[in-house]
Enzyme design. Structure first.
Site, PDB file in Angstrom:
ATOM      1  CG  ASP A 144      -5.566   8.889   0.697  1.00 39.76           C
ATOM      2  OD1 ASP A 144      -6.599   8.531   0.103  1.00 39.76           O
ATOM      3  OD2 ASP A 144      -5.361   8.711   1.908  1.00 39.76           O
ATOM      4  CG  ASP A 145      -1.455  12.225   0.017  1.00 40.33           C
ATOM      5  OD1 ASP A 145      -2.468  12.364   0.730  1.00 40.33           O
ATOM      6  OD2 ASP A 145      -0.395  11.761   0.443  1.00 40.33           O
ATOM      7  CG  HIS A 194      -6.520  13.280   1.975  1.00 38.85           C
ATOM      8  ND1 HIS A 194      -6.755  12.508   3.088  1.00 38.85           N
ATOM      9  CD2 HIS A 194      -5.201  13.146   1.717  1.00 38.85           C
ATOM     10  CE1 HIS A 194      -5.620  11.937   3.478  1.00 38.85           C
ATOM     11  NE2 HIS A 194      -4.657  12.320   2.673  1.00 38.85           N
ATOM     12  CG  HIS A 198      -1.606  15.599   3.807  1.00 34.81           C
ATOM     13  ND1 HIS A 198      -0.731  14.904   4.611  1.00 34.81           N
ATOM     14  CD2 HIS A 198      -2.342  14.662   3.177  1.00 34.81           C
ATOM     15  CE1 HIS A 198      -0.933  13.607   4.449  1.00 34.81           C
ATOM     16  NE2 HIS A 198      -1.910  13.431   3.590  1.00 34.81           N
ATOM     17  CE1 TYR A 235       1.208  12.572   7.161  1.00 35.32           C
ATOM     18  CE2 TYR A 235      -0.181  14.236   8.193  1.00 35.32           C
ATOM     19  CZ  TYR A 235       0.940  13.888   7.467  1.00 35.32           C
ATOM     20  OH  TYR A 235       1.791  14.863   7.030  1.00 35.32           O
ATOM     21  CG  HIS A 285      -0.538   7.705  -1.435  1.00 34.49           C
ATOM     22  ND1 HIS A 285      -0.330   6.508  -0.769  1.00 34.49           N
ATOM     23  CD2 HIS A 285      -0.914   8.605  -0.496  1.00 34.49           C
ATOM     24  CE1 HIS A 285      -0.558   6.701   0.518  1.00 34.49           C
ATOM     25  NE2 HIS A 285      -0.907   7.966   0.719  1.00 34.49           N
TER      26      HIS A 285
HETATM   27 ZN    ZN Z   1      -2.639  11.663   2.691  1.00 36.27          ZN
END
Ligand code: ZN
Length: 334
Positions: A144-145, A194, A198, A235, A285
């Site tokens: 993620d991210d 995603h 965020h 999240y 991540h």
């Molecule tokens: Zn995230």
């Protein structure tokens, strides 16, 4: 007198709590700082430890003279080996925004105060050869991210062993990282959504939720010519409004490596190896060096245990589970 006694007891309790917090949080006490000189932007961690911080400051002071129009990231992997703490620093340099030309690591042994340097060049293997043995245990790696510079190292490791993964990328990171996203695609990785910013969506309006997802899907399409099929809300938080607003399967996870918290490749590796079972979806991540290091270590160990690492879509495909829009999936186990 009684009042003074009480106040003293309270002060002692507060001090005791603060000392405990300090001891427990030494590892998590690290802050990321940015400083800018002319066209140069430097991101680096501050450890609140004189030895390490002085070392980093000296290193950066020497570097700044050499830099041109430049972005420099100092990232790290924090490991405990025997009685020593070994901090490995990674220098990730961006020339003209995107190219990652250099990756340098510094090992600092705190016990002997010995500092060693090592160099390695990033090379991408884009050969793509997908095959699957039906008897193999399957797990999905999800990142993620991202993307950022560490993503390249992760893609490289996955390709070295012919594995794939799903990258839940942020819409806000797409414009500056188009080359990395194209590389993901060439390497056969799954690119998923995603959200754009965020922000937490559980209290957002239907319109805002739709925009966060739609904007990101359109940006992914602009770079890859393909729309993402899966979404992971920021999240991993969802409610019925989010489920109704998002017209895609919602993917969460059942193993959380806590890589963002520890920056410790050993802990990430152990967490995966101790918990893993067939059908799992693992959360990581791709923006951290410690995570990239863990991937390099954990893949051969998972292969030894009989696992194949695939993307989320591949995992559900091989498990004969049809993903439905608005439904939430945490693993593909039986
Ligand atoms: Zn995230």
């Amino acid at each position: 007198m009684r009042l003074i006694k009480r106040i003293l007891i309270i002060i002692c309790l507060i001090l005791f709590t603060l000392i405990l917090m300090f001891i427990n949080n030494k590892e998590n006490n690290i802050k990321n700082f940015t400083y800018k000189v002319d066209n140069k932007e430097i991101y680096y961690p501050v450890f609140n430890d004189t030895n390490i911080d002085n070392y980093l400051n000296n290193y950066l002071n020497n570097q700044i003279e050499l830099l041109d129009d430049y972005k420099l990231y100092i990232d790290y992997d924090y490991q405990e080996k025997d009685d020593n703490i070994i901090l490995t620093f990674y220098q990730n340099a961006y020339y003209n925004k995107l190219e990652v030309n250099k990756l340098k690591s510094f090992n600092i042994n705190l016990k002997t105060s010995e500092i060693t340097e090592s160099n390695s060049n990033i090379k991408i293997d884009t050969t793509n050869n997908k095959s699957n043995n039906n008897n193999q245990k399957l797990i999905a790696f999800t990142f993620d991210d991202g993307p950022n510079h560490n993503t390249i190292k992760i893609i490289n490791s996955l390709k070295k062993y012919n594995m794939s993964a799903t990258f839940f990328i942020l819409g806000s990171r797409i414009k500056d990282n188009q080359n990395i996203i194209k590389l993901m695609q060439e390497a056969g990785m799954e690119i998923a959504n995603h959200t754009y910013s965020h922000r937490l969506l559980t209290n957002a309006s239907v319109e805002d939720i739709t925009n966060e997802v739609k904007k990101t899907s359109e940006l992914i399409y602009e770079v890859t010519n393909t729309y993402p099929k899966l979404v992971r809300p920021s999240y991993g938080s969802f409610n019925s409004r989010i489920r109704k607003s998002i017209n895609m399967p919602i993917i969460i996870w059942n193993i959380d490596t806590l890589d963002w918290k520890y920056h410790n490749s050993q802990k990430i590796t152990n967490k995966i190896l101790n918990k893993v079972s067939d059908g799992d979806i693992i959360l990581m991540h791709d923006i951290y060096s410690a995570t990239a290091n863990a991937i390099e270590i954990v893949i051969p160990k998972l292969i030894e245990k009989g696992y194949k690492i695939v993307s989320v879509s591949e995992l559900f495909y091989y498990k004969n589970i049809k993903l439905e829009n608005g439904k939430v999936y945490g693993n593909a186990g039986k």
